[in-house]
Design a protein around this motif. Sequence first.
Motif, PDB file in Angstrom:
ATOM      1  N   UNK A   1       0.658  -1.333  -0.129  1.00 55.02           N
ATOM      2  CA  UNK A   1       0.109   0.064  -0.029  1.00 55.02           C
ATOM      3  C   UNK A   1       0.859   1.073  -0.087  1.00 55.02           C
ATOM      4  N   UNK A   2       2.094   1.089   0.597  1.00 53.64           N
ATOM      5  CA  UNK A   2       3.020   2.288   0.628  1.00 53.64           C
ATOM      6  C   UNK A   2       4.342   2.042  -0.102  1.00 53.64           C
ATOM      7  N   UNK A   3       4.288   1.119  -0.976  1.00 52.78           N
ATOM      8  CA  UNK A   3       5.500   0.648  -1.746  1.00 52.78           C
ATOM      9  C   UNK A   3       5.672   1.172  -2.911  1.00 52.78           C
ATOM     10  N   UNK A   4       7.073   1.758  -3.349  1.00 51.94           N
ATOM     11  CA  UNK A   4       7.205   2.532  -4.564  1.00 51.94           C
ATOM     12  C   UNK A   4       7.848   1.441  -5.725  1.00 51.94           C
TER      13      UNK A   4
ATOM     14  N   UNK B   1       2.436   8.570  -6.699  1.00 54.60           N
ATOM     15  CA  UNK B   1       1.901   9.592  -6.118  1.00 54.60           C
ATOM     16  C   UNK B   1       0.305   9.316  -5.795  1.00 54.60           C
ATOM     17  N   UNK B   2      -0.239   8.342  -6.516  1.00 59.82           N
ATOM     18  CA  UNK B   2      -1.326   7.870  -6.124  1.00 59.82           C
ATOM     19  C   UNK B   2      -1.489   7.187  -4.828  1.00 59.82           C
ATOM     20  N   UNK B   3      -0.521   6.377  -4.602  1.00 58.44           N
ATOM     21  CA  UNK B   3      -0.515   5.675  -3.217  1.00 58.44           C
ATOM     22  C   UNK B   3      -0.507   6.671  -2.076  1.00 58.44           C
ATOM     23  N   UNK B   4       0.497   7.352  -2.290  1.00 53.38           N
ATOM     24  CA  UNK B   4       0.564   8.765  -1.326  1.00 53.38           C
ATOM     25  C   UNK B   4      -0.506   9.349  -1.137  1.00 53.38           C
ATOM     26  N   UNK B   5      -1.067   9.783  -2.076  1.00 47.15           N
ATOM     27  CA  UNK B   5      -2.517  10.545  -2.031  1.00 47.15           C
ATOM     28  C   UNK B   5      -3.468   9.939  -1.563  1.00 47.15           C
ATOM     29  N   UNK B   6      -3.582   8.424  -1.702  1.00 47.52           N
ATOM     30  CA  UNK B   6      -4.389   7.665  -1.207  1.00 47.52           C
ATOM     31  C   UNK B   6      -4.380   7.616   0.168  1.00 47.52           C
ATOM     32  N   UNK B   7      -3.256   7.326   0.625  1.00 42.73           N
ATOM     33  CA  UNK B   7      -2.950   7.082   2.221  1.00 42.73           C
ATOM     34  C   UNK B   7      -3.488   8.197   2.979  1.00 42.73           C
ATOM     35  N   UNK B   8      -2.835   9.534   2.393  1.00 42.84           N
ATOM     36  CA  UNK B   8      -3.211  10.816   3.078  1.00 42.84           C
ATOM     37  C   UNK B   8      -4.613  11.021   3.353  1.00 42.84           C
TER      38      UNK B   8
END
Lengths: 70, 307
Positions: free
Chosen positions: B83-86, B266-273
């Motif tokens: 979920x937070x992996x690049x 960017x999508x994962x970061x945005x999603x998490x936030x």
Amino acid sequence: MVADEEAVDQKKYLEESCKPKCVKPLLEYQACVKRIQDDDSGHKHCTGQYFDYWHCVDKCVGPKLFAKLK
Amino acid sequence: MVGGGVIQQILRRKLHSQSVVTPVRSWLSSKKAHEEAGSSGVRALALLGAGVTGLLSFSTVASADEAEHGLECPDYPWPHEGILSSYDHASIRRGHQVYQQVCASCHSMSLISYRDLVGVAYTEEEAKAMAAEIEVVDGPNDEGEMFTRPGKLSDRLPQPYANESAARFANGGAYPPDLSLITKARHNGQNYVFALLTGYRDPPAGISIREGLHYNPYFPGGAIAMPKMLNDEAVEYEDGVPATEAQMGKDVVSFLSWAAEPEMEERKLMGFKWIFLLSLALLQAAYYRRLRWSVLKSRKLVLDVVN
């Protein structure tokens, strides 16, 4: 410096080492091969047993392979 | 195939618990049904029997399609899965090298530009140098003529064939698909592409593939036009990583995953936030709603019956 030119393909190596886990479908496949050996109609094939064997090997190799790759 | 087997098991258990179904069905066919209260129950059993037969025959027919669907590909633990992996950008860089040297002779990636690679797999200078190696048709110039010039960052990755017909003609009628979105364009794309590229094997006994096609169990139908392209040491990696078939497969699929979903990080970061913030907002909204409604919810209604 002697570079190691003989990098063994990790997937092939793991497939070999997973063979013992999948003996049953392998034997089923070999039995099928024997059964259809004398068939000349061209309609008989062992795809099912082949798929069962490779599905078993894939399930064994899958979780382990990437640990061996960079 | 598996679903059919499960359905068969469930139905078999059902049949065992109602062991009278089969004899009842044959009894029905040889005798007329009574017109008493028991006839509706018997008819229900007959309907159930018909349904069971239908389901059983359906599941056995479905399991004959194995080769048509292709062997199910396994799930590999991609490093960019979590979920937070690049992405593994070193892998993307190697994967681009594999694409360029092995795949680009037949497969286009016409949605990717050289500038997309900057900051992902190459520096700006490296990408500019790579772009400059290709010739691009531009124009018309002041004299109305088309001219060729060296590539720039803004140019798309070069196409091996002028159009689909040329591609088919050069590949025995088969069209090597554009790879820009391939991992999104195939079911379970990342695992599928990796399994396909590294899964070239001898066909099972009884299967023969015609001249010009190759056997690959993961390809629907089993006969694919593309030959095995990933062979050990086909590419020499700049960073010295041994280029085994599996390594090249992993790297090229990482590259293709990035090409199809460059926005993933960017999508994962945005999603998490935003999921975090919205959860807080949910708690706040729930509290406020209950606060405002408490007035009504704590009302007491007194029924005063005077009779």
